[in-house]
Design a protein around this motif. Structure first.
Motif, PDB file in Angstrom:
ATOM      1  N   ALA A 207     -40.831 -58.945  41.253  1.00 48.17           N
ATOM      2  CA  ALA A 207     -40.333 -57.864  40.246  1.00 48.17           C
ATOM      3  C   ALA A 207     -39.244 -56.984  40.984  1.00 48.17           C
ATOM      4  N   ARG A 208     -39.532 -56.744  42.413  1.00 46.71           N
ATOM      5  CA  ARG A 208     -38.743 -56.067  43.087  1.00 46.71           C
ATOM      6  C   ARG A 208     -37.571 -56.822  43.180  1.00 46.71           C
ATOM      7  N   ALA A 209     -37.753 -58.134  43.616  1.00 43.90           N
ATOM      8  CA  ALA A 209     -36.622 -58.990  44.028  1.00 43.90           C
ATOM      9  C   ALA A 209     -35.788 -59.550  42.983  1.00 43.90           C
ATOM     10  N   LYS A 210     -36.321 -59.001  41.809  1.00 45.63           N
ATOM     11  CA  LYS A 210     -35.364 -59.289  40.550  1.00 45.63           C
ATOM     12  C   LYS A 210     -34.392 -58.253  40.388  1.00 45.63           C
ATOM     13  N   GLY A 211     -34.570 -57.106  41.224  1.00 42.65           N
ATOM     14  CA  GLY A 211     -33.580 -55.962  41.212  1.00 42.65           C
ATOM     15  C   GLY A 211     -34.303 -54.919  40.235  1.00 42.65           C
ATOM     16  N   LEU A 212     -35.463 -54.962  39.781  1.00 45.37           N
ATOM     17  CA  LEU A 212     -35.886 -53.966  39.025  1.00 45.37           C
ATOM     18  C   LEU A 212     -35.906 -52.526  39.690  1.00 45.37           C
ATOM     19  N   LYS A 213     -35.610 -51.476  38.998  1.00 45.49           N
ATOM     20  CA  LYS A 213     -35.641 -50.025  39.666  1.00 45.49           C
ATOM     21  C   LYS A 213     -37.093 -50.104  40.036  1.00 45.49           C
TER      22      LYS A 213
ATOM     23  N   LYS B  83     -30.629 -46.943  47.995  1.00 42.18           N
ATOM     24  CA  LYS B  83     -31.662 -47.618  47.530  1.00 42.18           C
ATOM     25  C   LYS B  83     -31.252 -48.306  46.178  1.00 42.18           C
ATOM     26  N   ASN B  84     -30.111 -47.408  45.564  1.00 42.33           N
ATOM     27  CA  ASN B  84     -29.933 -48.108  44.208  1.00 42.33           C
ATOM     28  C   ASN B  84     -28.947 -49.290  44.448  1.00 42.33           C
ATOM     29  N   GLN B  85     -28.192 -49.251  45.438  1.00 39.90           N
ATOM     30  CA  GLN B  85     -26.993 -50.223  45.589  1.00 39.90           C
ATOM     31  C   GLN B  85     -27.833 -51.424  46.239  1.00 39.90           C
ATOM     32  N   ILE B  86     -29.008 -51.296  46.972  1.00 34.99           N
ATOM     33  CA  ILE B  86     -29.742 -52.705  47.218  1.00 34.99           C
ATOM     34  C   ILE B  86     -30.651 -53.214  45.865  1.00 34.99           C
ATOM     35  N   THR B  87     -31.074 -52.353  45.223  1.00 36.59           N
ATOM     36  CA  THR B  87     -31.681 -52.912  43.737  1.00 36.59           C
ATOM     37  C   THR B  87     -30.490 -53.658  42.885  1.00 36.59           C
ATOM     38  N   ASP B  88     -29.446 -52.977  42.935  1.00 38.47           N
ATOM     39  CA  ASP B  88     -28.347 -53.941  42.120  1.00 38.47           C
ATOM     40  C   ASP B  88     -28.021 -55.046  42.617  1.00 38.47           C
ATOM     41  N   LYS B 113     -39.880 -63.418  28.986  1.00 46.34           N
ATOM     42  CA  LYS B 113     -39.719 -61.803  29.085  1.00 46.34           C
ATOM     43  C   LYS B 113     -39.517 -61.562  30.831  1.00 46.34           C
ATOM     44  N   GLN B 114     -40.258 -62.054  31.629  1.00 44.72           N
ATOM     45  CA  GLN B 114     -39.842 -61.859  33.154  1.00 44.72           C
ATOM     46  C   GLN B 114     -38.610 -62.588  33.590  1.00 44.72           C
ATOM     47  N   ILE B 115     -38.174 -63.540  32.893  1.00 45.69           N
ATOM     48  CA  ILE B 115     -36.871 -63.871  33.120  1.00 45.69           C
ATOM     49  C   ILE B 115     -35.742 -62.800  32.552  1.00 45.69           C
ATOM     50  N   MET B 116     -35.862 -62.602  31.055  1.00 44.84           N
ATOM     51  CA  MET B 116     -35.075 -61.809  30.643  1.00 44.84           C
ATOM     52  C   MET B 116     -34.884 -60.395  31.405  1.00 44.84           C
ATOM     53  N   GLU B 117     -36.190 -59.899  31.824  1.00 49.56           N
ATOM     54  CA  GLU B 117     -35.955 -58.495  32.471  1.00 49.56           C
ATOM     55  C   GLU B 117     -35.021 -58.466  33.529  1.00 49.56           C
ATOM     56  N   GLY B 118     -34.891 -59.300  34.458  1.00 47.92           N
ATOM     57  CA  GLY B 118     -33.968 -59.842  35.568  1.00 47.92           C
ATOM     58  C   GLY B 118     -32.500 -59.561  35.024  1.00 47.92           C
ATOM     59  N   VAL B 119     -32.412 -60.545  33.904  1.00 50.51           N
ATOM     60  CA  VAL B 119     -31.004 -60.482  33.342  1.00 50.51           C
ATOM     61  C   VAL B 119     -30.494 -59.214  32.875  1.00 50.51           C
ATOM     62  N   GLN B 120     -31.359 -58.474  32.006  1.00 46.87           N
ATOM     63  CA  GLN B 120     -31.042 -57.303  31.396  1.00 46.87           C
ATOM     64  C   GLN B 120     -30.883 -56.215  32.226  1.00 46.87           C
ATOM     65  N   ARG B 121     -31.457 -56.339  33.588  1.00 47.81           N
ATOM     66  CA  ARG B 121     -31.047 -55.383  34.371  1.00 47.81           C
ATOM     67  C   ARG B 121     -29.697 -55.436  35.079  1.00 47.81           C
ATOM     68  N   HIS B 122     -29.298 -56.522  35.103  1.00 46.37           N
ATOM     69  CA  HIS B 122     -27.943 -56.856  35.762  1.00 46.37           C
ATOM     70  C   HIS B 122     -26.758 -56.985  35.057  1.00 46.37           C
ATOM     71  N   GLU B 123     -26.959 -57.310  33.795  1.00 49.20           N
ATOM     72  CA  GLU B 123     -25.924 -57.811  32.917  1.00 49.20           C
ATOM     73  C   GLU B 123     -26.057 -56.915  31.419  1.00 49.20           C
ATOM     74  N   ARG B 124     -25.138 -56.566  30.890  1.00 41.45           N
ATOM     75  CA  ARG B 124     -24.844 -56.079  29.821  1.00 41.45           C
ATOM     76  C   ARG B 124     -25.414 -57.046  28.711  1.00 41.45           C
ATOM     77  N   LEU B 125     -26.557 -57.418  28.382  1.00 41.19           N
ATOM     78  CA  LEU B 125     -26.645 -58.402  27.281  1.00 41.19           C
ATOM     79  C   LEU B 125     -27.733 -57.794  26.204  1.00 41.19           C
TER      80      LEU B 125
END
Lengths: 309, 343, 352
Positions: A207-213, B83-88, B113-125
Motif C-alpha cells: 500500500a505504501r509502495a502504491k504511493g498512498l499517503k 515525505k510528500n514528494q516521495i509518496t507522489d 479496488k486495490q489497483i484503483m486506489e493507486g491509480v486514483q492517488r496519482h491521476e485525476r480520474l
C-alpha cells in the motif's frame, strides 16, 4: 452457508439442552429446602406445598415436566415470591440490566478503540505507554473494587452523580462507567495488538509502495483490517458484562437481572436460579453465534463451505 | 548520461539493534538506464532487498537509517525529498513488486479496488475511469475474465495469478522504474517462467527500467541486460550479462557460477560449492568481506578493502587480484583463463 | 581493525583510505594467505539457549521486573505479616472496634488514627496499642487479616492454577497427540464447556458444594482447565506438523521421547504464560464470589471477604476497603504485567 447455519443451530440447541439438564440435576443436589422457614411448616402444609410445586413427583418426572414447560417458555414459579413466574421476573428485570450493559458496551468500545488506535499509531511513544498503562489497570483492577471507589469518590464525596438506586438517566451513569472499564481495557489492548500486527504485514508495504499517503494507509488498510477481528471480542465482552452486572447492580442497587440472581442465590430460590442460569447461557450462546455470522460477513476470507481459504 | 534514470551512490544503510548499529548495506554504487534490466544477485543477507527498499524509502524509520550516500532519480536526490514528494513518486514513477504474492495483497479488499486506489492517488480520474484502467491492467497481465475478477478478493486467486495482480498494480500508473524483489521465488517453476515472460513482454511495451533482485542465476540469464553481484553489503562485480557470465573477475562471481548446475556439462563433474558461510555483518570490519571464503585470499585482503577496478566497457570488480602487485605465487589462473576465453 | 599491520595509520574513512593508501600498501601483502577455515565458520555471537535469551529479555522488561519485585514482597508480607504483631486474625476485641489505622512516624501519610470526623480514636478511647491497618467492627486487627487473606487468596489461586495446568496439559496433550476420533470427541466436549459462561458454572457448583476453600478451588477448576487444554492442543497440533518433529519421527524416536524432547520444551512457553494469566483470573473469581456472598465463612478471611466487609462500611470507615482493595489490585496488575512480559520474552517471533 445454509448447511453451516443449520449445523451451528443444531449444535447450539444441544449445548443448551446439556446446560439445562446439568443445571436441573445440580439443583437437585442443593442442600436445604426451597421454602423459607421450613421448620415452621407443618407436615401437611409441606405436603401441600410440595404437591403444588410438583416436588412430590420422582425426579425423572420433574425433569420431563420441566423440559416440557421450558419448550413453551415456562420456567416455573418462584419459591420465594408467591405466585410469580420466573419468566415474568426475568422480563421485569432485564430492562435495567440491558440498558446499563449496552451503555457500558458503547462507552467501552468507543474509549477502547480510541485508546488502542492512538496507542498503535504512536507506537512506543508516551501516549502509547499511557494507554497501555490505563489498559493494564482496567484489566487488572476488579470491577467491583473500581465500582466501590467510583461510588465513594464520585457519588459520596463529590456528589456529582447519584450514589445508587434507579431514578432517572443520571443513575445509569456510574454503573455503566464501572462496567465499561473492563470493556475499554480489553478492546484497547486487542485493537492495539491487532493494528501492530497488521502494520507489520507485507500488504501494508504494498500500500505504501502504491504511493498512498500515510493516513490513507492507516485508515483504509490498517485500521479497517484490524477492526474486523474486534467483532470476535463481543462474546467474551458479553460474558464480562454479564459477570459485571452481578456485582455492579448489587453495589448501585440497580433493579436488574444480576441483582435478582445474587438475591436468589442467597435465599436459594431454586427455580429463579435455574431460570436465570438458562437465560444467561442462552443469551451467551446466541451472542457467540451472531458474532460468528457477522465476522464471516466482514472477513471475505472466511467461507464456511470450504473453510478458510 | 542523459539516459541514466536512477543512480545509487555509496549507499550505506544501517539497522538499529539492541547491540548498536548494524550496517547491512556498505557502499553500494550503480546506475540504471532507461528501459534496461539490471539484475542484483546475491545470497540472502547480502543486502539486495535492503538496497531495493531504501530506493523506495520503504524501510521502517524506527529501525533503519541511511547513514551515508545518496540516491538520485532523474537527477534529484530521493533522500532529500519531503515525505510528500516521495509518496507522489511511489507507484507513479517507481514501483515495486514483492516476493510473496500470498501476503503482498490486502486480503480484505477486492483486487480491483486495490489497483484503483493507486491509480486514483496519482491521476485525476473518476471512479469509472479508474475501474476501466484496473480492468485494462488485469487484461494486460493476462488474467482471464478480467471483468468479473475485478470484484474478487486475493484469496480467490492462485499464487501465479496473484503475482500478476501485483504486477498489474505496480504498472498501473506507467512507472519509469520497476523494482522486482525476488518476484518469482515463491512461485512454482512453470509459473516462474510465465511471470518472467510477462515482465519481459510488458517491459517491451512500456519501456520500463527494471531492477530485478534475485538469487537465481537462471532468472538473471533470462532477463538481465546488466548484472550486479552483491556480497556482504557491497557490489563486488558489475557488468553486462555476458561479462559476468563468461568472464567473471571476482572469485565470488566465479563461485556462484560454478555452483550452478549446467545441462551441457559432463554429469560426472561435481558441482563446486563455495566453502564456508555468508559473513556476519556485525563483525565485518576493514578488508574484503569474501576473504574468509575466497580460494585466492592474500594477506592484503584481510586488512584493506579492495576498490573498484573498472574496465573500458564498464565491467567493474572490487578485488585485490586485479592489482598489479599480486605476487606470482598466487594462482589466479582460473580467473584469468575464464577472463581470456571470451575477451 | 588493522591489527595485522600496526605500522599503518588507522583508516576511519573508506573513501579516503582507498585514495591515499592505495599505492602505499606494501607489495609483500599480496601473497597467498588463506584463512583457517575453522575460523571462518565461527559464529559471530555466542550461541545463547532459548531459555537464557528469554530470561535476558524478561530482565530488560521494566514493568515485568517491577511486578516481580512487588509480587515477591507481597508474598513475603503475606507469609510473615500475620506474625509481625501480637494479634490473630480471629481474635475479637469489641472495645477496640473500628479503630482507624495508626502507625508511629507515618501520621503524615494518613496513618494517624483519626476517624472520618477528624477525631483521634486512639486518644478518645484510650487505646495504647497501634493497629497499623486499623480494626474491623469486632476489633480484629486488619493488618493481620489482610495478610492472612492475601495468603488464602494466593493459595486458592495457585492451587487452582496448578490443577488447571495438570488437567489442561493432559487433556490437551492427549487430544492433540492422538488426534483423529479421540480428538474429535474431546473437542466437542470442550466446545460445549466453552459455550457456558463459566461464572454461572462456578456459582452453581459452589451452591452445591457449599462455600469453603476446597469448593471454591474445585468450582474454578471445573471450567478453568479448558483454556489450558486449548492452548496445549493448539500448540501441539502446530508443532506436530513441523519438520523437526517429522524428522525425529523418521529417525525412529519413540512417542515418550518425542513428547519429552520435542513437544514439551516447545509448549512450555505458552503454558507458562497461560498459568501467569490464570492466577489473576482465579484471584478475581474468588474475590467476586466472596463479594456476592458465596465466599469463605467467618472468621476466615480472603481478600474478597475483606473487600466485601470493607465495602459495607465504606462510607464511615473507608480504610477497611482501601487496604484489601489495594493489595488485590497490586497482585492483579503485577501478574498481568509479568504475564505480558513473559509472553513477549518467550515469543519466538520476537527473536532477532
Amino acid at each position: 452457508m445454509t448447511r453451516y447455519l443449520l449445523q451451528r443451530i443444531g449444535f447450539m440447541l444441544i449445548t443448551l439442552f446439556i446446560i439445562v439438564t446439568a443445571t436441573f440435576f445440580l439443583m437437585q443436589l442443593l442442600p436445604g429446602t426451597p421454602f423459607t422457614n421450613p421448620e415452621k411448616l407443618t407436615d401437611s402444609q409441606l405436603t401441600i406445598l410440595n404437591a403444588k410445586y410438583g416436588l412430590d413427583q420422582p425426579v425423572a418426572m420433574q425433569y420431563i415436566q420441566y423440559i416440557g414447560n421450558l419448550l413453551q417458555g415456562d420456567l416455573g414459579y418462584s419459591f420465594q415470591h408467591e405466585g410469580r413466574t420466573v419468566t415474568s421476573m426475568i422480563s421485569g428485570r432485564i430492562g435495567p440490566s440491558a440498558f446499563i450493559g449496552l451503555q457500558a458496551l458503547v462507552i467501552g468500545a468507543i474509549m477502547g478503540l480510541l485508546l488502542g488506535i492512538v496507542s498503535a499509531l504512536k507506537h512506543n511513544s508516551i501516549l502509547d505507554y499511557g494507554s497501555v498503562t490505563l489498559a493494564v489497570l482496567g484489566m487488572s483492577i476488579p470491577s467491583f473494587v473500581f465500582a466501590a471507589l467510583l461510588q465513594y469518590y464520585v457519588g459520596v464525596k463529590l456528589g456529582w452523580l447519584p450514589v445508587a438506586l434507579w431514578e432517572g438517566y443520571s443513575s445509569t451513569l456510574l454503573p455503566s462507567i464501572a462496567l465499561s472499564v473492563t470493556v475499554t481495557a480489553t478492546v484497547a489492548r486487542f485493537i492495539r495488538s491487532e493494528m501492530l500486527e497488521v502494520i507489520g504485514q507485507d500488504y501494508i508495504i504494498t500500500a505504501r509502495a502504491k504511493g498512498l499517503k500515510e493516513n490513507q494507509v492507516m485508515v483504509k488498510h490498517v485500521i479497517r483490517n484490524a477492526l474486523i477481528p474486534v467483532v470476535t471480542m463481543l462474546g467474551p465482552l458479553a460474558v464480562s458484562i454479564m459477570t459485571g452486572t452481578l456485582v455492579i447492580e448489587k453495589i448501585f442497587a440497580v433493579p436488574g437481572l444480576g441483582e435478582q440472581f445474587t438475591l436468589s442465590i442467597l435465599v436459594l430460590d431454586y427455580s429463579v436460579i435455574m431460570g436465570i442460569t438458562i437465560f444467561y447461557s442462552a443469551l451467551f450462546i446466541f451472542v457467540v453465534f451472531v458474532v460468528d455470522i457477522i465476522y464471516s460477513l466482514l472477513d471475505p476470507r472466511i467461507n464456511y463451505k470450504g473453510g478458510a481459504a | 548520461m542523459t539516459n541514466t534514470i536512477l543512480t545509487v551512490e555509496d549507499l550505506h544503510v544501517a539497522f538499529k539493534t539492541q547491540h548498536g548499529k548494524l550496517t547491512a548495506v556498505r557502499g553500494v554504487n550503480f546506475e540504471l538506464k532507461k528501459g534496461e534490466t539490471l539484475a542484483i544477485v546475491g545470497e540472502s543477507g547480502s543486502g539486495k532487498s535492503v538496497t531495493a527498499k531504501s530506493i523506495m524509502q520503504l524501510l521502517p524509520k524506527a529501525t533503519t537509517e541511511v547513514t551515508k550516500g545518496d540516491i538520485h532519480y532523474n537527477g534529484e536526490s530521493l533522500l532529500k525529498m519531503s515525505k510528500n514528494q516521495i509518496t507522489d513518486l511511489r507507484g507513479s514513477e517507481i514501483s515495486m513488486v514483492f516476493q510473496d504474492p500470498m501476503t503482498s495483497l490486502n486480503p480484505t479488499m477486492k483486487v480491483g479496488k486495490q489497483i484503483m486506489e493507486g491509480v486514483q492517488r496519482h491521476e485525476r480520474l473518476t471512479k469509472a475511469q479508474a475501474r476501466e484502467r484496473a480492468l485494462d491492467m488485469l487484461k494486460l497481465v493476462g488474467i482471464p475474465q478480467a471483468e468479473s475478477r475485478l470484484d474478487n478478493y486475493p484469496h480467490q486467486f492462485s499464487g501465479g495469478m496473484r503475482q500478476r495482480v501485483v504486477i498489474a498494480l505496480a504498472l498501473a500508473c506507467n512507472p519509469k522504474v520497476l523494482i522486482a524483489d525476488e518476484p518469482t521465488t515463491a512461485l512454482d517453476v512453470t509459473i516462474q517462467a510465465q511471470i518472467l515472460e510477462l515482465m519481459k513482454d510488458l517491459q517491451k511495451k512500456t519501456d520500463t527500467a527494471i531492477i530485478l533482485i534475485t538469487h537465481d542465476l537462471g532468472v538473471v540469464a533470462n532477463m538481465a541486460d546488466r548484472v550486479a553481484v552483491m556480497y556482504g553489503g557491497k557490489i563486488v562485480e558489475q557488468g553486462t550479462l555476458d561479462e559476468i557470465f563468461y568472464s567473471p573477475k571476482h572469485p565470488y562471481t566465479l563461485g556462484l557460477l560454478r555452483s550452478m548446475p549446467k545441462l551441457n556439462e559432463d554429469r560426472g563433474q561435481p558441482l563446486m560449492p563455495i566453502a564456508g558461510s555468508p559473513p556476519n555483518l556485525a563483525t565485518l570490519g576493514e578488508g574484503c568481506a569474501f576473504a574468509a571464503r575466497c580460494p585466492h585470499t592474500m594477506a592484503v585482503c584481510h586488512t584493506y578493502t579492495p576498490r573498484d577496478t573498472v574496465s573500458e566497457t564498464g565491467h567493474s570488480v572490487a578485488c585485490w587480484l586485479q592489482d598489479s602487485r599480486v605476487s606470482k605465487e598466487v594462482d589466479k589462473t582460473e580467473l584469468v583463463e575464464s577472463g581470456n576465453s571470451s575477451t | 581493525m588493522t591489527k595485522n599491520t600496526p605500522n599503518l595509520p588507522p583508516h576511519q574513512d573508506l573513501q579516503v583510505q582507498n585514495q591515499y593508501a592505495y599505492d602505499e600498501i606494501p607489495s609483500d601483502l599480496f601473497v597467498k594467505a588463506p584463512l583457517d577455515h575453522r575460523k571462518s565458520e565461527e559464529i559471530g555471537t555466542p550461541a545463547v539457549s532459548f531459555w537464557k535469551e528469554a530470561f535476558q529479555r524478561l530482565i530488560k522488561n521494566r514493568g515485568a521486573m517491577i511486578s516481580l519485585i512487588l509480587l515477591v514482597s507481597l508474598i513475603v508480607l503475606a507469609l510473615i505479616g500475620p506474625g509481625m504483631n501480637e494479634f490473630s486474625y480471629r481474635e475479637q476485641n469489641l472495645t477496640h472496634s473500628n479503630l482507624p489505622p495508626k502507625i508511629e512516624g507515618l501520621e503524615w501519610v494518613g496513618f494517624n488514627g483519626l476517624n472520618s470526623q477528624g477525631v483521634d480514636q486512639y486518644a478518645e478511647r484510650d487505646v495504647q496499642i497501634n493497629y497499623w491497618f486499623g480494626t474491623d467492627e469486632f476489633g480484629r486487627d486488619l493488618w493481620t487479616r489482610v495478610w492472612r487473606g492475601t495468603q488464602i487468596s494466593l493459595f486458592i489461586a495457585l492451587v487452582a492454577a496448578a490443577l488447571d495446568l495438570v488437567i489442561g496439559v493432559i487433556y490437551g496433550g492427549i487430544s492433540s497427540f492422538y488426534g483423529g476420533r479421540i480428538d474429535n470427541v474431546m473437542q466437542r466436549i470442550i466446545e460445549i464447556l466453552m459455550g457456558i459462561p463459566n461464572l454461572i458454572v462456578i456459582i452453581l457448583f459452589i451452591l452445591v458444594l457449599e462455600p469453603g476453600i476446597t469448593s471454591i478451588i474445585l468450582a474454578m477448576v471445573i471450567t478453568g482447565w479448558v483454556g489450558m487444554a486449548r492452548v496445549v492442543r493448539g500448540q501441539v497440533l502446530q508443532l506436530k506438523g513441523q519438520e523437526f518433529v517429522l524428522a525425529s519421527r523418521t529417525l525412529g524416536a519413540s512417542n515418550p521421547r518425542l513428547i519429552s524432547k520435542h513437544l514439551l520444551p516447545n509448549v512450555m512457553g505458552p503454558i507458562i504464560v497461560t498459568v501467569m494469566f490464570t492466577i489473576p483470573t482465579a484471584i478475581f473469581f474468588e474475590a467476586f464470589l466472596s463479594f456476592i456472598g458465596l465466599g469463605l465463612q467467618a472468621p476466615l478471611a480472603s481478600l474478597g471477604v475483606l473487600i466485601e466487609d470493607g465495602y459495607k462500611s465504606m462510607r464511615y470507615f473507608p480504610y477497611k476497603l482501601i487496604f484489601p482493595a489495594l493489595v488485590i489490585s497490586i497482585i492483579m496488575i503485577s501478574f498481568n504485567l509479568l504475564g505480558d512480559g513473559l509472553r513477549d520474552a518467550l515469543d519466538p517471533k520476537m527473536r532477532k
